[in-house]
Scaffold this motif. Structure first.
Motif, PDB file in Angstrom:
ATOM      1  N   ALA A  83      28.664 114.285   6.095  1.00 12.43           N
ATOM      2  CA  ALA A  83      30.074 114.342   6.487  1.00 12.43           C
ATOM      3  C   ALA A  83      30.685 112.951   6.609  1.00 12.43           C
ATOM      4  CB  ALA A  83      30.217 115.101   7.807  1.00 12.43           C
ATOM      5  N   GLY A  84      29.900 111.982   7.048  1.00 13.70           N
ATOM      6  CA  GLY A  84      30.424 110.633   7.202  1.00 13.70           C
ATOM      7  C   GLY A  84      30.826 109.968   5.902  1.00 13.70           C
ATOM      8  N   ASP A  85      30.348 110.508   4.763  1.00  8.96           N
ATOM      9  CA  ASP A  85      30.694 109.940   3.451  1.00  8.96           C
ATOM     10  C   ASP A  85      31.967 110.546   2.861  1.00  8.96           C
ATOM     11  OD1 ASP A  85      28.400 108.456   3.675  1.00  8.96           O
ATOM     12  OD2 ASP A  85      27.244 109.604   2.196  1.00  8.96           O
ATOM     13  N   LEU A  86      32.543 111.529   3.519  1.00  5.13           N
ATOM     14  CA  LEU A  86      33.686 112.248   2.944  1.00  5.13           C
ATOM     15  C   LEU A  86      34.910 111.372   2.663  1.00  5.13           C
ATOM     16  CD1 LEU A  86      33.534 115.643   4.871  1.00  5.13           C
ATOM     17  CD2 LEU A  86      33.148 115.262   2.420  1.00  5.13           C
ATOM     18  N   GLY A 105      29.830 117.765  12.668  1.00 10.40           N
ATOM     19  CA  GLY A 105      30.367 117.507  13.992  1.00 10.40           C
ATOM     20  C   GLY A 105      30.623 116.044  14.294  1.00 10.40           C
ATOM     21  N   ILE A 106      29.933 115.144  13.584  1.00 14.31           N
ATOM     22  CA  ILE A 106      30.072 113.710  13.891  1.00 14.31           C
ATOM     23  C   ILE A 106      31.423 113.146  13.466  1.00 14.31           C
ATOM     24  CG2 ILE A 106      27.582 113.365  13.660  1.00 14.31           C
ATOM     25  CD1 ILE A 106      28.267 111.778  11.045  1.00 14.31           C
ATOM     26  N   ILE A 107      32.169 113.858  12.619  1.00 15.13           N
ATOM     27  CA  ILE A 107      33.431 113.287  12.130  1.00 15.13           C
ATOM     28  C   ILE A 107      34.605 113.568  13.066  1.00 15.13           C
ATOM     29  CG2 ILE A 107      32.639 113.490   9.745  1.00 15.13           C
ATOM     30  CD1 ILE A 107      34.746 115.766   9.425  1.00 15.13           C
ATOM     31  N   ALA A 108      34.385 114.325  14.135  1.00 15.25           N
ATOM     32  CA  ALA A 108      35.478 114.634  15.055  1.00 15.25           C
ATOM     33  C   ALA A 108      36.099 113.351  15.587  1.00 15.25           C
ATOM     34  CB  ALA A 108      34.964 115.482  16.217  1.00 15.25           C
ATOM     35  N   GLY A 109      37.416 113.232  15.452  1.00 12.35           N
ATOM     36  CA  GLY A 109      38.121 112.033  15.884  1.00 12.35           C
ATOM     37  C   GLY A 109      38.328 111.017  14.785  1.00 12.35           C
ATOM     38  N   ASN A 110      37.654 111.192  13.632  1.00  9.98           N
ATOM     39  CA  ASN A 110      37.831 110.310  12.479  1.00  9.98           C
ATOM     40  C   ASN A 110      38.865 110.973  11.565  1.00  9.98           C
ATOM     41  OD1 ASN A 110      37.614 109.124   9.891  1.00  9.98           O
ATOM     42  ND2 ASN A 110      35.478 108.543  10.234  1.00  9.98           N
ATOM     43  N   SER A 111      40.086 110.503  11.627  1.00 15.76           N
ATOM     44  CA  SER A 111      41.180 111.192  10.927  1.00 15.76           C
ATOM     45  C   SER A 111      40.964 111.255   9.419  1.00 15.76           C
ATOM     46  CB  SER A 111      42.521 110.525  11.242  1.00 15.76           C
ATOM     47  OG  SER A 111      42.509 109.165  10.876  1.00 15.76           O
ATOM     48  N   ALA A 112      40.445 110.172   8.826  1.00 17.37           N
ATOM     49  CA  ALA A 112      40.231 110.169   7.371  1.00 17.37           C
ATOM     50  C   ALA A 112      39.179 111.193   6.972  1.00 17.37           C
ATOM     51  CB  ALA A 112      39.824 108.770   6.901  1.00 17.37           C
ATOM     52  N   ALA A 113      38.092 111.261   7.743  1.00 13.63           N
ATOM     53  CA  ALA A 113      37.027 112.214   7.432  1.00 13.63           C
ATOM     54  C   ALA A 113      37.488 113.649   7.675  1.00 13.63           C
ATOM     55  CB  ALA A 113      35.797 111.907   8.268  1.00 13.63           C
ATOM     56  N   GLU A 114      38.246 113.861   8.741  1.00 14.38           N
ATOM     57  CA  GLU A 114      38.759 115.207   9.008  1.00 14.38           C
ATOM     58  C   GLU A 114      39.700 115.665   7.893  1.00 14.38           C
ATOM     59  OE1 GLU A 114      40.220 116.273  12.789  1.00 14.38           O
ATOM     60  OE2 GLU A 114      38.722 115.131  13.927  1.00 14.38           O
ATOM     61  N   GLU A 115      40.582 114.783   7.450  1.00 11.00           N
ATOM     62  CA  GLU A 115      41.494 115.128   6.343  1.00 11.00           C
ATOM     63  C   GLU A 115      40.697 115.472   5.087  1.00 11.00           C
ATOM     64  OE1 GLU A 115      44.715 115.463   5.952  1.00 11.00           O
ATOM     65  OE2 GLU A 115      45.600 114.689   7.813  1.00 11.00           O
ATOM     66  N   HIS A 121      37.385 121.749   2.037  1.00 14.68           N
ATOM     67  CA  HIS A 121      37.249 123.149   2.432  1.00 14.68           C
ATOM     68  C   HIS A 121      38.220 124.029   1.637  1.00 14.68           C
ATOM     69  CE1 HIS A 121      38.806 126.550   4.810  1.00 14.68           C
ATOM     70  NE2 HIS A 121      37.586 126.691   5.299  1.00 14.68           N
ATOM     71  N   ASN A 122      39.481 123.637   1.605  1.00 11.60           N
ATOM     72  CA  ASN A 122      40.489 124.455   0.931  1.00 11.60           C
ATOM     73  C   ASN A 122      40.264 124.519  -0.572  1.00 11.60           C
ATOM     74  OD1 ASN A 122      41.672 124.831   3.410  1.00 11.60           O
ATOM     75  ND2 ASN A 122      43.331 123.355   3.078  1.00 11.60           N
ATOM     76  N   LEU A 123      39.916 123.386  -1.172  1.00 10.75           N
ATOM     77  CA  LEU A 123      39.765 123.333  -2.620  1.00 10.75           C
ATOM     78  C   LEU A 123      38.513 124.063  -3.088  1.00 10.75           C
ATOM     79  CD1 LEU A 123      41.187 122.308  -5.098  1.00 10.75           C
ATOM     80  CD2 LEU A 123      40.031 120.095  -4.837  1.00 10.75           C
ATOM     81  N   TRP A 142      33.362 120.980  18.580  1.00 11.35           N
ATOM     82  CA  TRP A 142      33.716 119.716  17.926  1.00 11.35           C
ATOM     83  C   TRP A 142      35.114 119.307  18.413  1.00 11.35           C
ATOM     84  CZ3 TRP A 142      32.906 121.411  12.108  1.00 11.35           C
ATOM     85  CH2 TRP A 142      31.595 121.883  11.943  1.00 11.35           C
ATOM     86  N   PRO A 143      35.288 118.126  18.937  1.00 13.11           N
ATOM     87  CA  PRO A 143      36.614 117.701  19.398  1.00 13.11           C
ATOM     88  C   PRO A 143      37.503 117.215  18.241  1.00 13.11           C
ATOM     89  CG  PRO A 143      35.013 115.994  19.868  1.00 13.11           C
ATOM     90  CD  PRO A 143      34.237 117.139  19.290  1.00 13.11           C
ATOM     91  N   LEU A 144      37.819 118.131  17.335  1.00 14.26           N
ATOM     92  CA  LEU A 144      38.615 117.786  16.156  1.00 14.26           C
ATOM     93  C   LEU A 144      40.058 117.490  16.555  1.00 14.26           C
ATOM     94  CD1 LEU A 144      37.244 120.558  13.773  1.00 14.26           C
ATOM     95  CD2 LEU A 144      36.711 118.105  13.648  1.00 14.26           C
ATOM     96  N   ILE A 145      40.663 116.535  15.834  1.00  9.84           N
ATOM     97  CA  ILE A 145      42.049 116.171  16.140  1.00  9.84           C
ATOM     98  C   ILE A 145      43.043 116.774  15.151  1.00  9.84           C
ATOM     99  CG2 ILE A 145      41.408 114.033  17.321  1.00  9.84           C
ATOM    100  CD1 ILE A 145      42.019 112.492  14.781  1.00  9.84           C
ATOM    101  N   LEU A 146      42.536 117.327  14.052  1.00 10.00           N
ATOM    102  CA  LEU A 146      43.412 117.942  13.049  1.00 10.00           C
ATOM    103  C   LEU A 146      43.447 119.455  13.309  1.00 10.00           C
ATOM    104  CD1 LEU A 146      45.088 117.390  10.471  1.00 10.00           C
ATOM    105  CD2 LEU A 146      43.010 117.846   9.134  1.00 10.00           C
ATOM    106  N   PRO A 147      44.563 119.972  13.813  1.00  5.56           N
ATOM    107  CA  PRO A 147      44.605 121.400  14.204  1.00  5.56           C
ATOM    108  C   PRO A 147      44.267 122.353  13.067  1.00  5.56           C
ATOM    109  CG  PRO A 147      46.496 120.217  15.090  1.00  5.56           C
ATOM    110  CD  PRO A 147      45.827 119.275  14.129  1.00  5.56           C
ATOM    111  N   ASP A 148      44.760 122.065  11.863  1.00  6.50           N
ATOM    112  CA  ASP A 148      44.494 122.971  10.750  1.00  6.50           C
ATOM    113  C   ASP A 148      43.001 123.029  10.408  1.00  6.50           C
ATOM    114  OD1 ASP A 148      47.130 123.667  10.514  1.00  6.50           O
ATOM    115  OD2 ASP A 148      47.572 122.235   8.914  1.00  6.50           O
TER     116      ASP A 148
END
Length: 235
Positions: A83-86, A105-115, A121-123, A142-148
Protein backbone atom coordinates in the motif's frame (compact mmCIF):
# COMPACT_ATOMS: atom_id res chain seq x y z
CA UNK A 1 51.65 -20.91 -7.53
CA UNK A 2 48.71 -21.96 -5.36
CA UNK A 3 46.35 -19.02 -4.73
CA UNK A 4 45.90 -17.96 -1.13
CA UNK A 5 42.62 -19.07 0.47
CA UNK A 6 39.98 -16.39 1.06
CA UNK A 7 40.45 -14.55 4.34
CA UNK A 8 36.94 -15.13 5.68
CA UNK A 9 35.49 -18.29 4.07
CA UNK A 10 33.51 -19.32 7.14
CA UNK A 11 31.89 -15.92 7.54
CA UNK A 12 30.89 -15.81 3.86
CA UNK A 13 29.44 -19.33 3.93
CA UNK A 14 27.43 -18.45 7.03
CA UNK A 15 26.10 -15.30 5.37
CA UNK A 16 24.99 -17.27 2.32
CA UNK A 17 23.31 -19.77 4.63
CA UNK A 18 21.43 -17.01 6.42
CA UNK A 19 20.24 -15.53 3.12
CA UNK A 20 18.85 -18.87 1.97
CA UNK A 21 17.30 -19.85 5.26
CA UNK A 22 14.96 -16.88 5.45
CA UNK A 23 13.29 -17.45 2.07
CA UNK A 24 9.67 -18.35 2.92
CA UNK A 25 7.67 -21.03 1.12
CA UNK A 26 4.39 -19.44 0.00
CA UNK A 27 2.65 -22.13 -2.06
CA UNK A 28 -0.83 -23.43 -1.20
CA UNK A 29 0.72 -26.76 -0.17
CA UNK A 30 2.79 -24.89 2.45
CA UNK A 31 -0.25 -23.35 4.15
CA UNK A 32 -1.63 -25.30 7.11
CA UNK A 33 -5.41 -25.06 7.49
CA UNK A 34 -6.98 -24.98 10.96
CA UNK A 35 -10.08 -23.52 12.60
CA UNK A 36 -8.21 -20.20 12.90
CA UNK A 37 -7.91 -19.69 9.13
CA UNK A 38 -10.23 -22.15 7.38
CA UNK A 39 -12.75 -19.48 6.37
CA UNK A 40 -10.02 -17.30 4.86
CA UNK A 41 -8.60 -20.22 2.88
CA UNK A 42 -12.05 -21.11 1.55
CA UNK A 43 -12.62 -17.50 0.46
CA UNK A 44 -9.28 -17.34 -1.35
CA UNK A 45 -9.88 -20.64 -3.12
CA UNK A 46 -13.43 -19.55 -4.01
CA UNK A 47 -12.42 -16.04 -5.01
CA UNK A 48 -14.57 -15.96 -8.14
CA UNK A 49 -17.62 -15.83 -5.88
CA UNK A 50 -16.60 -12.79 -3.80
CA UNK A 51 -19.51 -10.34 -3.31
CA UNK A 52 -18.70 -7.21 -5.33
CA UNK A 53 -15.41 -8.91 -6.37
CA UNK A 54 -13.43 -7.63 -3.38
CA UNK A 55 -12.22 -8.86 0.02
CA UNK A 56 -10.23 -7.58 3.00
CA UNK A 57 -8.10 -10.11 4.88
CA UNK A 58 -7.22 -8.82 8.34
CA UNK A 59 -5.18 -10.37 11.12
CA UNK A 60 -2.04 -10.01 13.24
CA UNK A 61 1.49 -10.08 11.85
CA UNK A 62 2.48 -13.60 10.86
CA UNK A 63 -1.09 -14.88 10.60
CA UNK A 64 -0.77 -15.80 6.92
CA UNK A 65 -2.15 -12.77 5.08
CA UNK A 66 0.85 -12.43 2.76
CA UNK A 67 1.00 -16.18 2.23
CA UNK A 68 -2.67 -16.23 1.19
CA UNK A 69 -2.08 -13.20 -1.05
CA UNK A 70 0.56 -15.24 -2.89
CA UNK A 71 -1.79 -18.22 -3.08
CA UNK A 72 -4.39 -15.93 -4.66
CA UNK A 73 -1.79 -14.56 -7.07
CA UNK A 74 -1.09 -18.14 -8.20
CA UNK A 75 -4.82 -18.78 -8.66
CA UNK A 76 -5.78 -15.51 -10.34
CA UNK A 77 -2.61 -13.98 -11.79
CA UNK A 78 -3.05 -10.91 -9.58
CA UNK A 79 -0.41 -8.23 -9.12
CA UNK A 80 0.74 -7.63 -5.54
CA UNK A 81 1.71 -4.13 -4.40
CA UNK A 82 2.46 -2.73 -0.91
CA UNK A 83 0.00 0.00 0.00
CA UNK A 84 2.85 2.39 0.72
CA UNK A 85 3.93 2.19 -2.95
CA UNK A 86 0.56 3.33 -4.31
CA UNK A 87 1.34 7.08 -4.69
CA UNK A 88 4.04 6.25 -7.27
CA UNK A 89 2.20 3.40 -8.98
CA UNK A 90 0.73 3.37 -12.48
CA UNK A 91 -2.89 2.98 -11.41
CA UNK A 92 -4.40 2.36 -14.88
CA UNK A 93 -1.78 -0.33 -15.58
CA UNK A 94 -2.45 -2.04 -12.24
CA UNK A 95 -6.19 -1.93 -12.87
CA UNK A 96 -5.76 -3.95 -16.08
CA UNK A 97 -5.98 -7.13 -13.97
CA UNK A 98 -6.65 -8.49 -10.49
CA UNK A 99 -4.75 -6.69 -7.70
CA UNK A 100 -3.66 -7.31 -4.11
CA UNK A 101 -2.91 -4.32 -1.88
CA UNK A 102 -0.76 -5.35 1.09
CA UNK A 103 -0.91 -3.72 4.54
CA UNK A 104 -3.49 -1.13 3.54
CA UNK A 105 -4.09 0.15 7.05
CA UNK A 106 -0.70 1.89 7.15
CA UNK A 107 -1.73 4.50 4.57
CA UNK A 108 -4.39 6.09 6.80
CA UNK A 109 -3.65 9.82 6.98
CA UNK A 110 -1.47 9.77 3.83
CA UNK A 111 -3.64 11.74 1.42
CA UNK A 112 -1.70 10.75 -1.72
CA UNK A 113 -1.84 7.04 -0.88
CA UNK A 114 -5.51 7.22 0.08
CA UNK A 115 -6.37 8.96 -3.21
CA UNK A 116 -4.41 6.31 -5.13
CA UNK A 117 -6.20 3.46 -3.37
CA UNK A 118 -9.56 5.13 -3.96
CA UNK A 119 -8.94 5.41 -7.71
CA UNK A 120 -7.43 1.92 -7.96
CA UNK A 121 -10.39 0.41 -6.11
CA UNK A 122 -12.88 2.07 -8.46
CA UNK A 123 -10.96 1.32 -11.65
CA UNK A 124 -10.23 -2.34 -10.85
CA UNK A 125 -13.90 -3.01 -10.21
CA UNK A 126 -15.03 -0.95 -13.21
CA UNK A 127 -12.75 -3.06 -15.41
CA UNK A 128 -14.40 -6.24 -14.13
CA UNK A 129 -11.44 -7.46 -12.07
CA UNK A 130 -11.12 -8.42 -8.39
CA UNK A 131 -9.36 -6.73 -5.46
CA UNK A 132 -7.77 -8.32 -2.39
CA UNK A 133 -6.67 -6.06 0.46
CA UNK A 134 -4.67 -7.14 3.51
CA UNK A 135 -4.29 -5.28 6.79
CA UNK A 136 -3.70 -5.92 10.48
CA UNK A 137 -7.12 -4.54 11.43
CA UNK A 138 -10.52 -4.37 9.78
CA UNK A 139 -11.23 -1.19 7.74
CA UNK A 140 -13.47 0.25 10.46
CA UNK A 141 -10.30 0.70 12.54
CA UNK A 142 -8.30 2.56 9.87
CA UNK A 143 -8.29 6.32 10.58
CA UNK A 144 -8.83 7.24 6.92
CA UNK A 145 -9.17 10.92 6.04
CA UNK A 146 -10.84 10.46 2.65
CA UNK A 147 -14.57 9.86 3.33
CA UNK A 148 -15.27 8.21 -0.02
CA UNK A 149 -12.43 5.71 0.51
CA UNK A 150 -13.54 5.02 4.08
CA UNK A 151 -17.08 4.22 2.95
CA UNK A 152 -15.84 1.87 0.21
CA UNK A 153 -13.44 0.06 2.53
CA UNK A 154 -16.04 -0.35 5.27
CA UNK A 155 -18.45 -1.78 2.69
CA UNK A 156 -15.87 -4.40 1.66
CA UNK A 157 -16.43 -7.93 3.03
CA UNK A 158 -13.78 -8.68 5.67
CA UNK A 159 -12.40 -11.99 6.90
CA UNK A 160 -10.25 -11.98 10.04
CA UNK A 161 -7.48 -14.51 10.62
CA UNK A 162 -7.43 -15.49 14.27
CA UNK A 163 -4.52 -16.16 16.61
CA UNK A 164 -3.41 -19.80 16.36
CA UNK A 165 -4.73 -22.80 18.25
CA UNK A 166 -2.22 -25.49 19.31
CA UNK A 167 -2.29 -27.33 15.98
CA UNK A 168 -1.78 -24.16 13.95
CA UNK A 169 0.94 -22.89 16.30
CA UNK A 170 2.83 -26.15 15.85
CA UNK A 171 2.43 -25.87 12.06
CA UNK A 172 3.62 -22.23 12.12
CA UNK A 173 6.71 -23.20 14.14
CA UNK A 174 7.47 -26.06 11.75
CA UNK A 175 7.03 -23.83 8.71
CA UNK A 176 9.18 -21.02 10.07
CA UNK A 177 11.89 -23.51 10.98
CA UNK A 178 11.59 -25.10 7.55
CA UNK A 179 11.98 -21.69 5.89
CA UNK A 180 15.27 -21.34 7.79
CA UNK A 181 16.31 -24.96 7.08
CA UNK A 182 16.16 -25.84 10.78
CA UNK A 183 15.60 -29.50 11.67
CA UNK A 184 14.55 -29.56 15.34
CA UNK A 185 15.09 -32.70 17.39
CA UNK A 186 11.98 -34.73 18.35
CA UNK A 187 10.00 -33.15 21.14
CA UNK A 188 11.24 -29.60 20.53
CA UNK A 189 8.13 -28.27 18.81
CA UNK A 190 5.62 -29.84 21.25
CA UNK A 191 7.72 -28.37 24.09
CA UNK A 192 7.49 -24.90 22.52
CA UNK A 193 3.76 -25.19 21.81
CA UNK A 194 3.08 -25.90 25.49
CA UNK A 195 5.04 -22.84 26.63
CA UNK A 196 4.87 -19.90 24.24
CA UNK A 197 1.92 -17.46 24.03
CA UNK A 198 -0.69 -18.16 21.33
CA UNK A 199 0.58 -15.39 19.08
CA UNK A 200 2.22 -15.53 15.66
CA UNK A 201 4.66 -12.79 16.58
CA UNK A 202 5.96 -14.78 19.57
CA UNK A 203 6.53 -17.83 17.36
CA UNK A 204 8.59 -15.69 14.99
CA UNK A 205 10.69 -14.26 17.83
CA UNK A 206 11.41 -17.70 19.24
CA UNK A 207 12.40 -19.23 15.90
CA UNK A 208 14.63 -16.28 14.97
CA UNK A 209 16.58 -16.50 18.25
CA UNK A 210 16.80 -20.30 18.03
CA UNK A 211 18.27 -19.94 14.56
CA UNK A 212 20.73 -17.26 15.65
CA UNK A 213 22.05 -19.19 18.64
CA UNK A 214 22.18 -22.52 16.80
CA UNK A 215 24.25 -20.94 14.01
CA UNK A 216 26.57 -19.15 16.41
CA UNK A 217 27.24 -22.29 18.43
CA UNK A 218 27.06 -24.71 15.48
CA UNK A 219 24.66 -26.95 17.37
CA UNK A 220 21.25 -28.47 16.58
CA UNK A 221 17.95 -27.03 17.71
CA UNK A 222 17.02 -29.15 20.70
CA UNK A 223 14.55 -28.99 23.56
CA UNK A 224 17.37 -27.80 25.83
CA UNK A 225 18.22 -24.96 23.45
CA UNK A 226 14.52 -24.10 23.18
CA UNK A 227 14.32 -23.86 26.98
CA UNK A 228 17.33 -21.52 26.98
CA UNK A 229 15.73 -19.30 24.30
CA UNK A 230 12.45 -19.08 26.16
CA UNK A 231 14.35 -18.05 29.29
CA UNK A 232 16.21 -15.35 27.34
CA UNK A 233 12.92 -14.02 25.96
CA UNK A 234 11.21 -14.15 29.34
CA UNK A 235 8.56 -16.60 28.14
Amino acid sequence: MTPAPPKHPVKRARQLSLDLQTMPAVGREDFYVSAANATAVALIEGWQGWPARKLVLSGPAGSGKTHLAHVWRDLSGAEIIPAGDLPNADIPALAAGHVTIEDAGIIAGNSAAEEALFHLHNLVLAEGHSLLITARAAPSHWPLILPDLASRMQATPTCTLKEPDDDLLAAVLMKQMGDRQILPTPGTIPYLVRRIPRAFGEAGRVVALLDQIALERRRPVTRALAAEVLDKLGL
